[in-house]
Design a protein around this motif. Structure first.
Motif, PDB file in Angstrom:
ATOM      1  N   PRO A 155       0.455  -1.589  -0.071  1.00 36.38           N
ATOM      2  CA  PRO A 155       0.203   0.398   0.092  1.00 36.38           C
ATOM      3  C   PRO A 155       0.519   1.640  -0.204  1.00 36.38           C
ATOM      4  CG  PRO A 155      -0.441  -1.785   1.392  1.00 36.38           C
ATOM      5  CD  PRO A 155      -0.180  -2.030   1.151  1.00 36.38           C
ATOM      6  N   LEU A 156       0.592   2.056  -0.574  1.00 34.84           N
ATOM      7  CA  LEU A 156       1.207   3.540  -0.770  1.00 34.84           C
ATOM      8  C   LEU A 156       1.260   4.051   0.477  1.00 34.84           C
ATOM      9  CD1 LEU A 156       2.278   5.413  -2.855  1.00 34.84           C
ATOM     10  CD2 LEU A 156      -0.218   6.139  -3.035  1.00 34.84           C
ATOM     11  N   GLU A 157       0.977   4.134   1.413  1.00 36.36           N
ATOM     12  CA  GLU A 157       0.505   4.525   2.876  1.00 36.36           C
ATOM     13  C   GLU A 157       1.379   3.733   3.635  1.00 36.36           C
ATOM     14  OE1 GLU A 157      -3.089   2.543   2.687  1.00 36.36           O
ATOM     15  OE2 GLU A 157      -2.420   4.010   1.562  1.00 36.36           O
ATOM     16  N   ASP A 158       2.188   2.971   3.681  1.00 32.98           N
ATOM     17  CA  ASP A 158       2.895   1.707   4.243  1.00 32.98           C
ATOM     18  C   ASP A 158       4.481   2.055   3.618  1.00 32.98           C
ATOM     19  OD1 ASP A 158       0.736   0.958   4.902  1.00 32.98           O
ATOM     20  OD2 ASP A 158       0.944  -1.162   4.240  1.00 32.98           O
ATOM     21  N   LEU A 159       4.828   2.787   2.466  1.00 30.37           N
ATOM     22  CA  LEU A 159       5.787   2.724   2.070  1.00 30.37           C
ATOM     23  C   LEU A 159       6.722   3.934   2.549  1.00 30.37           C
ATOM     24  CD1 LEU A 159       5.698   2.471  -2.281  1.00 30.37           C
ATOM     25  CD2 LEU A 159       6.440   1.122  -0.811  1.00 30.37           C
ATOM     26  N   PRO A 160       6.406   5.408   3.239  1.00 32.28           N
ATOM     27  CA  PRO A 160       7.075   6.138   3.808  1.00 32.28           C
ATOM     28  C   PRO A 160       7.586   5.752   5.298  1.00 32.28           C
ATOM     29  CG  PRO A 160       5.284   7.185   3.062  1.00 32.28           C
ATOM     30  CD  PRO A 160       4.531   5.461   2.880  1.00 32.28           C
ATOM     31  N   GLY A 161       9.113   6.073   5.586  1.00 28.24           N
ATOM     32  CA  GLY A 161       9.350   4.943   6.922  1.00 28.24           C
ATOM     33  C   GLY A 161       9.914   3.910   6.349  1.00 28.24           C
TER      34      GLY A 161
END
Length: 640
Positions: A69-75
């Motif tokens: 998921p795109l929101e899981d990529l940051p960090g």
């Protein structure tokens, strides 16, 4: 009020100044929003990484690429997204990018399900208002492309390997007949390196008389035909080889592919097989007429002996009779030598006199040697013992060497040609030398002349197998053969054979020693040749024996039923009943009668005849014969 141009309501007015809030909105939000939308819409994945090597942000294509998921990529740490084996490589590339060096490379990433993908990466440093924030990486999935490239590379490697490892030569030509590719086998066959031929026209490699045929087939290939033809070509070293060319057209009117096979050795083998068949046919022909030749020779020899036995014969006529007798014996030896050389037989070692085999071989070539003016010098060691050997195989070796010497001397320009044959005993060996006065052998060829198919003779003059066969025969006899150049010029072939003591065999004795007959015997001569019957009757009658003759085996059987004979002289080959059949009848009727049989034949080189005679244990007098041989084998008087 006069009419005039209508004045624009804004003419002469400056646009109202923008408020500070509007300017800030256009500078801060609009470009970011546009850039964000552009990045989000890119088909390639974009990943922004901080200096701590964690994802700051990414686009939708990156989420799809990594399967997260795109929101899981940051960090997310970069190492979690990269294949383990590639982590060090990616870290080094990012370090360089941070230092300001743009990076382009390929690596492998890991999806959420653990599957690996190959990506092409382009990484640059991310600097905002002079501050280094991290890196921006663009990733493109090239997995299928890499797989296609790898598949193509493997296919090319496979076909390149097939091309280079093929045993046949493979070459391609452009429309002008110039070499374009050339495999390793072609280098071996032609003797040229590929860089020497690529770009060169093929025509200079072909003999002039073969060029029209090659060009005609080349034009057929260009037009799309496939075919096969045979031709000759010159190797780089000047050697002429025979090749078989199969051609096709990968690209019509542009390229010709040729698969080339060297068939020189195969052609020579075919010629050798043809020669072998000829020799076999000659052997059968000579065997068929040998009996007919030996019978008249036996008659001539016998009557010459009868004339010489008369005491009152005038001296001048006696000389003529001696000449007739000597020439008849000479003709007989030539016939026997031809039969011995031409017949097919299994290798058989018997007590053999090397000197005698040499004499027999020289007798075969006597006429050729004389008409070529070659002086034959025989220097034999008369004390040289017999050795166990196959006389027929040794004769083949000696005939090869003597024939080669004749042909070599024919090419040499000398007033007097000489062939020297020497034998010597050296310890446990018999040394044979065949030396000529020809041009000799080039030193660089001394080690090659025994190789199969190697020949220094002109094309069509030899198969190149004579010396290799001779080498094999000598080695089978546990001997050695080599060539050297004689000090005074010419070639010398040397053979060393071990002396093997003769072993006793069960073979019949052609003229076994016996007591001299003094009794008056009753003798029956059975022979279809009138001259032999008459000569034997006159000789034996002169010795005091009572002699009857017949030309028929059946009549002989009838006579032996009515009368008892002390001796029966039987020819092995007769039209009605053969000597073998006649002996079998006698043995079945009365074994003691069979013990009175004496055979005579002109076919002692026939294996079946020799085998039969050996099985009977009875003596055999070969034709042409010496009368004294019958005196030695006639039995004692038959008991009443």
């Amino acid at each position: 009020m006069s009419k005039g141009r209508r004045v624009s309501p804004t003419r002469g007015m400056r646009p109202p100044p923008a408020s500070p809030n509007d300017t800030a909105k256009r500078r801060v939000f609009d470009p970011s929003r546009v850039a964000s939308e552009i990045v989000a819409a890119l088909a390639d994945a974009v990943v922004v990484t901080g200096v701590d090597r964690q994802v700051l942000t990414a686009n939708r294509a990156a989420a799809e690429l990594f399967g997260r998921p795109l929101e899981d990529l940051p960090g997310t740490p970069i190492d979690d997204l990269v294949a383990i084996a590639e982590r060090q490589h990616v870290a080094e590339r990012e370090r360089r990018a941070v230092e300001g060096e743009e990076q382009r490379y390929e690596t492998k990433i890991v999806g959420a399900t653990g599957d690996e993908r190959v990506v092409a990466v382009s990484t640059t440093p991310l600097v905002v208002e002079g501050e280094l924030l991290g890196t921006v990486a663009t990733l493109r999935d090239v997995t299928e492309e890499k797989q296609a490239q790898d598949t193509l590379a493997r296919s090319e490697a496979r076909y390149r390997n097939l091309f280079e490892s093929a045993s046949d030569a493979i070459a391609t030509f452009d429309a002008n007949g110039r070499f374009t590719t050339f495999n390793h086998a072609a280098e071996i066959i032609s003797g040229y390196r590929r860089e020497e031929l690529v770009g060169q026209w093929f025509a200079p490699m072909l003999p002039d008389d073969e060029l029209p045929k090659a060009l005609a087939n080349f034009q057929k290939a260009l037009s799309g035909e496939t075919g096969l033809f045979e031709t000759s070509f010159y190797r780089k070293d000047g050697d002429v080889r025979t090749i078989q060319v199969t051609y096709s057209t990968p690209r019509l009117d542009e390229e010709v592919l040729c698969v080339i096979r060297d068939v020189t050795d195969q052609k020579m083998l075919q010629e050798q097989l043809i020669q072998s068949e000829k020799m076999s046919a000659i052997g059968q022909l000579v065997s068929g007429v040998a009996h007919e030749l030996n019978n008249p020779l036996a008659g001539i020899s016998a009557f010459a002996q009868l004339l010489l036995s008369e005491k009152r014969f005038p001296p001048d006529q006696r000389t003529a009779a001696e000449m007739i007798y000597a020439e008849a014996r000479r003709a007989s030896r030539i016939v026997q030598n031809l039969l011995t050389f031409a017949r097919q037989h299994k290798p058989e070692r018997t007590p053999t006199s090397v000197n005698q085999v040499l004499d027999d071989t020289l007798e075969l070539r006597g006429y050729e040697l004389r008409v070529r003016g070659i002086d034959v010098q025989r220097d034999y060691d008369e004390q040289s013992p017999e050795t166990m050997a196959d006389a027929h195989q040794l004769q083949q070796v000696f005939l090869n060497l003597i024939t080669n010497a004749e042909q070599a001397m024919e090419r040499a320009e000398r007033d007097q040609q000489r062939l020297a044959i020497r034998t010597r005993r050296t310890g446990d060996l018999i040394r044979i030398e065949v030396e000529d006065t020809g041009p000799g052998i080039p030193p660089n060829l001394l080690e090659r002349i025994f190789n199969p198919f190697f020949t220094t003779k002109p094309t069509g003059s030899g198969t190149g197998l004579g010396l290799s066969i001779s080498l094999g025969i000598v080695r089978e006899h546990e001997g050695r053969i080599w060539a050297e150049n004689a000090p005074q010029g010419g070639a010398r072939f040397v053979i060393e054979l071990p002396i093997v003591a003769p072993r006793p065999t069960g073979e019949f004795q052609s003229t076994p020693a016996s007591h001299l007959v003094a009794d008056r015997l009753h003798v029956l001569v059975v022979d279809d040749e009138a001259s032999v019957r008459v000569a034997l009757q006159r000789y034996l009658s002169g010795k005091g024996h009572e002699v009857e003759t017949t030309a028929s085996g059946r009549e002989a059987l009838a006579r032996m039923r009515e009368d008892a004979f002390d001796a029966v002289i039987i020819d092995m080959r007769m039209p009605d009943v053969s000597g073998e059949q006649l002996f079998g009848e006698l043995k079945a009727r009365d074994p003691s009668y069979a013990e009175r049989v004496i055979f005579t034949t002109g076919q002692l080189v026939d294996d079946s005849v020799r085998t039969f005679l050996a099985s009977t244990g009875r003596p055999c007098v070969p034709k042409p014969f010496e009368f004294a041989a019958f005196d030695q084998v006639l039995p004692a008087r038959r008991a009443s």
